[in-house]
Every structure is written in C-alpha cells, then in structure tokens.
Design a protein around this motif. Structure first.
Motif, PDB file in Angstrom:
ATOM      1  N   ILE A 156      -3.067   4.728   0.974  1.00 24.25           N
ATOM      2  CA  ILE A 156      -4.314   5.166   0.350  1.00 24.25           C
ATOM      3  C   ILE A 156      -4.777   6.409   1.100  1.00 24.25           C
ATOM      4  CG2 ILE A 156      -6.680   4.568  -0.270  1.00 24.25           C
ATOM      5  CD1 ILE A 156      -5.881   1.643  -0.223  1.00 24.25           C
ATOM      6  N   ARG A 157      -4.872   7.518   0.389  1.00 25.34           N
ATOM      7  CA  ARG A 157      -5.194   8.787   1.043  1.00 25.34           C
ATOM      8  C   ARG A 157      -6.483   9.381   0.478  1.00 25.34           C
ATOM      9  NH1 ARG A 157       0.461   9.186   0.085  1.00 25.34           N
ATOM     10  NH2 ARG A 157       1.695   9.156   2.021  1.00 25.34           N
ATOM     11  N   GLY A 158      -7.329   9.833   1.387  1.00 23.77           N
ATOM     12  CA  GLY A 158      -8.502  10.612   1.045  1.00 23.77           C
ATOM     13  C   GLY A 158      -8.386  11.967   1.687  1.00 23.77           C
ATOM     14  N   SER A 159      -9.449  12.744   1.617  1.00 25.41           N
ATOM     15  CA  SER A 159      -9.397  14.094   2.177  1.00 25.41           C
ATOM     16  C   SER A 159      -9.235  14.082   3.688  1.00 25.41           C
ATOM     17  CB  SER A 159     -10.664  14.871   1.793  1.00 25.41           C
ATOM     18  OG  SER A 159     -11.818  14.186   2.292  1.00 25.41           O
ATOM     19  N   ASP A 160      -9.781  13.064   4.362  1.00 24.01           N
ATOM     20  CA  ASP A 160      -9.700  13.008   5.823  1.00 24.01           C
ATOM     21  C   ASP A 160      -9.197  11.666   6.330  1.00 24.01           C
ATOM     22  OD1 ASP A 160     -11.806  11.400   5.180  1.00 24.01           O
ATOM     23  OD2 ASP A 160     -13.225  12.245   6.626  1.00 24.01           O
ATOM     24  N   SER A 161      -8.550  10.880   5.455  1.00 23.40           N
ATOM     25  CA  SER A 161      -8.141   9.529   5.854  1.00 23.40           C
ATOM     26  C   SER A 161      -6.806   9.159   5.244  1.00 23.40           C
ATOM     27  CB  SER A 161      -9.208   8.508   5.420  1.00 23.40           C
ATOM     28  OG  SER A 161      -9.369   8.521   4.011  1.00 23.40           O
ATOM     29  N   HIS A 162      -6.138   8.211   5.916  1.00 29.00           N
ATOM     30  CA  HIS A 162      -4.858   7.686   5.434  1.00 29.00           C
ATOM     31  C   HIS A 162      -4.754   6.235   5.883  1.00 29.00           C
ATOM     32  CE1 HIS A 162      -0.157   7.742   5.612  1.00 29.00           C
ATOM     33  NE2 HIS A 162      -0.622   6.998   4.607  1.00 29.00           N
ATOM     34  N   PHE A 163      -4.683   5.322   4.913  1.00 23.77           N
ATOM     35  CA  PHE A 163      -4.532   3.901   5.205  1.00 23.77           C
ATOM     36  C   PHE A 163      -3.172   3.442   4.710  1.00 23.77           C
ATOM     37  CE2 PHE A 163      -9.028   4.738   4.753  1.00 23.77           C
ATOM     38  CZ  PHE A 163      -9.603   4.061   5.822  1.00 23.77           C
ATOM     39  N   ASN A 164      -2.515   2.646   5.530  1.00 25.67           N
ATOM     40  CA  ASN A 164      -1.205   2.119   5.199  1.00 25.67           C
ATOM     41  C   ASN A 164      -1.279   0.592   5.203  1.00 25.67           C
ATOM     42  OD1 ASN A 164       1.548   1.851   4.780  1.00 25.67           O
ATOM     43  ND2 ASN A 164       2.027   1.989   6.971  1.00 25.67           N
ATOM     44  N   ILE A 165      -1.150  -0.038   4.019  1.00 21.56           N
ATOM     45  CA  ILE A 165      -1.306  -1.492   3.882  1.00 21.56           C
ATOM     46  C   ILE A 165       0.035  -2.101   3.490  1.00 21.56           C
ATOM     47  CG2 ILE A 165      -2.543  -3.348   2.704  1.00 21.56           C
ATOM     48  CD1 ILE A 165      -4.717  -1.368   2.031  1.00 21.56           C
ATOM     49  N   TYR A 166       0.421  -3.173   4.178  1.00 20.88           N
ATOM     50  CA  TYR A 166       1.637  -3.900   3.807  1.00 20.88           C
ATOM     51  C   TYR A 166       1.403  -4.677   2.518  1.00 20.88           C
ATOM     52  CZ  TYR A 166       2.983  -2.766   8.578  1.00 20.88           C
ATOM     53  OH  TYR A 166       3.267  -2.096   9.747  1.00 20.88           O
ATOM     54  N   THR A 167       2.349  -4.582   1.612  1.00 19.69           N
ATOM     55  CA  THR A 167       2.203  -5.192   0.292  1.00 19.69           C
ATOM     56  C   THR A 167       2.973  -6.509   0.206  1.00 19.69           C
ATOM     57  OG1 THR A 167       4.104  -3.958  -0.570  1.00 19.69           O
ATOM     58  CG2 THR A 167       1.915  -2.942  -0.777  1.00 19.69           C
ATOM     59  N   HIS A 168       2.722  -7.237  -0.898  1.00 12.97           N
ATOM     60  CA  HIS A 168       3.422  -8.488  -1.187  1.00 12.97           C
ATOM     61  C   HIS A 168       4.381  -8.276  -2.348  1.00 12.97           C
ATOM     62  CE1 HIS A 168       0.818 -11.276   1.271  1.00 12.97           C
ATOM     63  NE2 HIS A 168       0.051 -10.195   1.218  1.00 12.97           N
ATOM     64  N   ASP A 169       5.295  -9.211  -2.489  1.00 14.14           N
ATOM     65  CA  ASP A 169       6.297  -9.137  -3.555  1.00 14.14           C
ATOM     66  C   ASP A 169       5.610  -9.258  -4.921  1.00 14.14           C
ATOM     67  OD1 ASP A 169       8.434  -9.292  -5.236  1.00 14.14           O
ATOM     68  OD2 ASP A 169       9.378 -11.023  -4.281  1.00 14.14           O
ATOM     69  N   VAL A 170       5.794  -8.248  -5.752  1.00 12.54           N
ATOM     70  CA  VAL A 170       5.169  -8.253  -7.078  1.00 12.54           C
ATOM     71  C   VAL A 170       5.653  -9.439  -7.904  1.00 12.54           C
ATOM     72  CG1 VAL A 170       4.982  -6.992  -9.259  1.00 12.54           C
ATOM     73  CG2 VAL A 170       4.836  -5.758  -7.091  1.00 12.54           C
ATOM     74  N   GLU A 171       6.922  -9.807  -7.730  1.00 16.11           N
ATOM     75  CA  GLU A 171       7.488 -10.906  -8.515  1.00 16.11           C
ATOM     76  C   GLU A 171       6.853 -12.250  -8.166  1.00 16.11           C
ATOM     77  OE1 GLU A 171       9.539 -10.428 -10.986  1.00 16.11           O
ATOM     78  OE2 GLU A 171       9.513  -8.264 -10.577  1.00 16.11           O
TER      79      GLU A 171
END
Length: 367
Positions: free
Chosen positions: A98-113
């Motif tokens: 998730i990126r904004g003008s002054d930020s960056h967040f990195n979130i671990y995701t789950h299996d869509v299935e």
C-alpha cells in the motif's frame, strides 16, 4: 493485482464491510477481507460465515486485475490514518503493498483460495422496495427485538409478505413493534404469505446503506438465505431458523380507553420522570385522570419525580407502570406529531398507535 483508489471512497467501502468481520476467529483468514479487480470493477468483500457483503468501489482504477486477501483491521487502519487523496494497492502471491505519497506498507496476505465465498448473486430480485421506506420500517421494529439469544427466533425481524406490502415485526416477549412497508411492485401469487425471519445483524446493515435519494433495494430469498442489492452494495445472509410467535394474539383488541398525546411532549415527560430512577427502582408510573397525565417515579435511595402533562381525557382514572426505556425507544422513532395510546385494565398490554402503519405494544410493570 494493481489498483489506484480514491482514499475516501475506499474508506467508505472498508468501513461498511469490516463491520461484520469478527475480532476473533478460529481461522485467521476469517479476520480478512478480499480485494478483487476484474472486468466488472473493483470490490471489497467480507464474511463472518453467516453474512456476506460485497461493496463495489466506483472511484478506483485497475492497472492489473487480480485478488488479494488481507487482515481487515490493518488495511482499515492504514486507509483511515492516511493523508493521501489516492492510494495505490499492489499485490503479488504473498504480499500487499500500500503506497501513498510519503508512505509504504507491506502486509502479508492469505491464500485467496482459502477465503470462504459467502456472496450469492441474487439474479432477478423477488421484490423491490424504496430503500428509505424500508430503512424507516427497520428503525421502527429493530429496537423491539431480543438483545439476548435465549429464544433465537426473537433475535430477528419477521417479514410477512403480502401482495402489496410487507409486515415487519420485532419482539422480545415484553414488547412488540409492527410496521407495514409498501412494496414498489406487487408480489407474484407464489410469494404471498411467505414468512421470513431476518437476523438483527443483517437488517442493521441494510439500515446503514447510503445511496442516492429515491433508490430502490432489490430483495431475493429462498428457504435458507436472503440477498439485498442496492447501488454498490450486495448483502447475503442466512435466515433465522425457528418459529416466530403468533404475534397477532398479543395485539390488544378490547382496550377501551384512548388518549391522543403529543409525541415530543410525551417523550420529554418520560425522560424527565425517569431521571431519578435507579437499576433497583427502574419503573415509572403513568396516572391518567380528568384532563391530565401524570408521569412519576420513586427511588427510596434517590427521591421522587413528577411531571404533569395536560391531555384530552375525561374517562375513568387509570394508573399503569412502565419501563421508561421501552417507551422512549418507541417514541424516538415515531415520525408523527401525535400518537394514540389505547389502554384497558392496568395489567393488560398497552397499545401505542403511532401511525396508520406503525403500532407498538408494551407490557406494564409493577411500580
């Protein structure tokens, strides 16, 4: 998946969907939402296995289609605290950026299935009704439903379907509210007489839908589920199992003392008379005499209160005890300036005729 969102539009969708996501769950994936982008648009969906929601986000641009399943609370917090007008979401197999003008967040995701699909496209709706009229009907019945699950069928709102209207009924066994909601189009003969019990949580969500004025909401149902479709929102819910009580037997037929009162004045009188009540001495006494209605309360450790309200009444004197909250709940959702109170014997149910389409019945209490 790569999407650019208008932050405020995304926040609105997240707020609506995240409201049903459980804070605790046996499986972490159930605390997540699903973000999807395809040829039909961009949507946010969520479920608690009883109810499913899909909310289209109209102000979003898809650069690369796909789906991602991420913790609802974390994404909601990031979007809520962001100061950007536009946020970029980019997902790969295991992470969402998730990126904004002054930020960056990195979130671990789950299996869509592994994410449960609780959304059922409704196809053609079985009925259509004005959203604003249905929301008013919900507000005038939901408050009377049971707050505990002791009798599960009471923890819901009964829908009785007729050709041109729906009867909405809510009760907790001590009070009952019934509202008649007109349909936009007549019902087919094979639907007339159907009875559905909708969960409190589902009708509460319908009440929160915000869309354009004069919008219609489509409703479709079968023996186990009901689906609501309105604007960008689709809600699917299980129906409540069980038998709703024969509420018609509760409605008084022979209350012969009738008094018309001003709604706001009665609301004020009940509020003031209940100011000195306590948990141990909760009830208020309503005494009706020649030209006056007296609201009073007494708490041994607190004191006395009395409020007099002039009324047009010259019949037999009568005194009835009420839980003030039960009266206030109803008066707060009345739209008419005047209501009619119909009374019988002091130990019999009292009927509040709030309009031609809205009645409220409450049992008296000892004071």
């Amino acid at each position: 998946m790569k999407i650019r969102f208008n932050r405020l539009a995304l926040q609105e969708a997240l707020s609506f969907v995240a409201g049903i996501i459980p804070a605790r769950a046996a499986k972490p994936v159930l605390q997540c939402i699903k973000i999807s982008a395809d040829e039909q648009g961009v949507s946010i969906s969520g479920t608690d296995l009883e109810i499913g929601i899909r909310h289209i986000v109209s102000q979003a641009q898809t650069d690369r289609p796909g789906s991602s399943v991420v913790p609802a609370s974390k994404v909601s917090a990031i979007v809520r605290e962001s100061i950007d007008e536009v946020l970029e979401f980019e997902a790969d197999e295991s992470e969402l950026h998730i990126r904004g003008s002054d930020s960056h967040f990195n979130i671990y995701t789950h299996d869509v299935e592994q994410y449960p699909d609780a959304i059922e496209d409704e196809g053609d709706s079985d009925m259509a009704v004005s959203l604003s009229i249905l929301q008013q009907g919900i507000s005038q019945t939901l408050f009377a439903t049971a707050k505990e699950n002791t009798k599960y069928a009471l923890h819901g709102v009964l829908w009785e379907i007729s050709e041109e209207y729906i009867n909405l009924v809510g009760t907790d066994g001590r009070r009952l509210a019934r509202k008649i909601v007109e349909l936009d189009t007549p019902m087919p003969e094979n639907h007339i007489g159907k009875r559905l019990i909708l969960p409190v949580k589902a009708v509460s969500l319908v009440q929160k839908i915000v869309t354009e004025q004069n919008s219609l909401i489509g409703v479709s149902y079968n023996e186990k589920k009901v689906t609501f479709s309105c604007g960008d929102v689709l809600i699917t819910s299980n129906l409540v199992e069980g038998n709703f009580p024969r509420y018609q037997d509760i409605i008084p037929k022979d209350n012969d003392k009738m008094i018309k009162v001003n709604t706001d004045a009665t609301l004020s009188a009940v509020k003031r008379a209940s100011l000195l009540t306590t948990d141990e001495s909760r009830g208020i006494k309503v005494s009706i005499g020649d030209g006056v209605m007296v609201f009073s309360s007494r708490a041994p450790e607190m004191g006395d209160a009395q409020v007099d309200m002039p009324v047009d009444y010259s019949g037999e004197p009568l005194a009835v005890g009420f839980d003030p909250d039960f009266i206030l709940d109803a008066l707060k959702v009345v739209k008419q300036a005047q209501i009619q109170i119909e009374l019988g014997k002091p130990d019999r149910a009292v009927l509040f005729r709030c309009s031609d389409t809205f009645i409220y019945i409450v049992m008296p209490v000892e004071v």
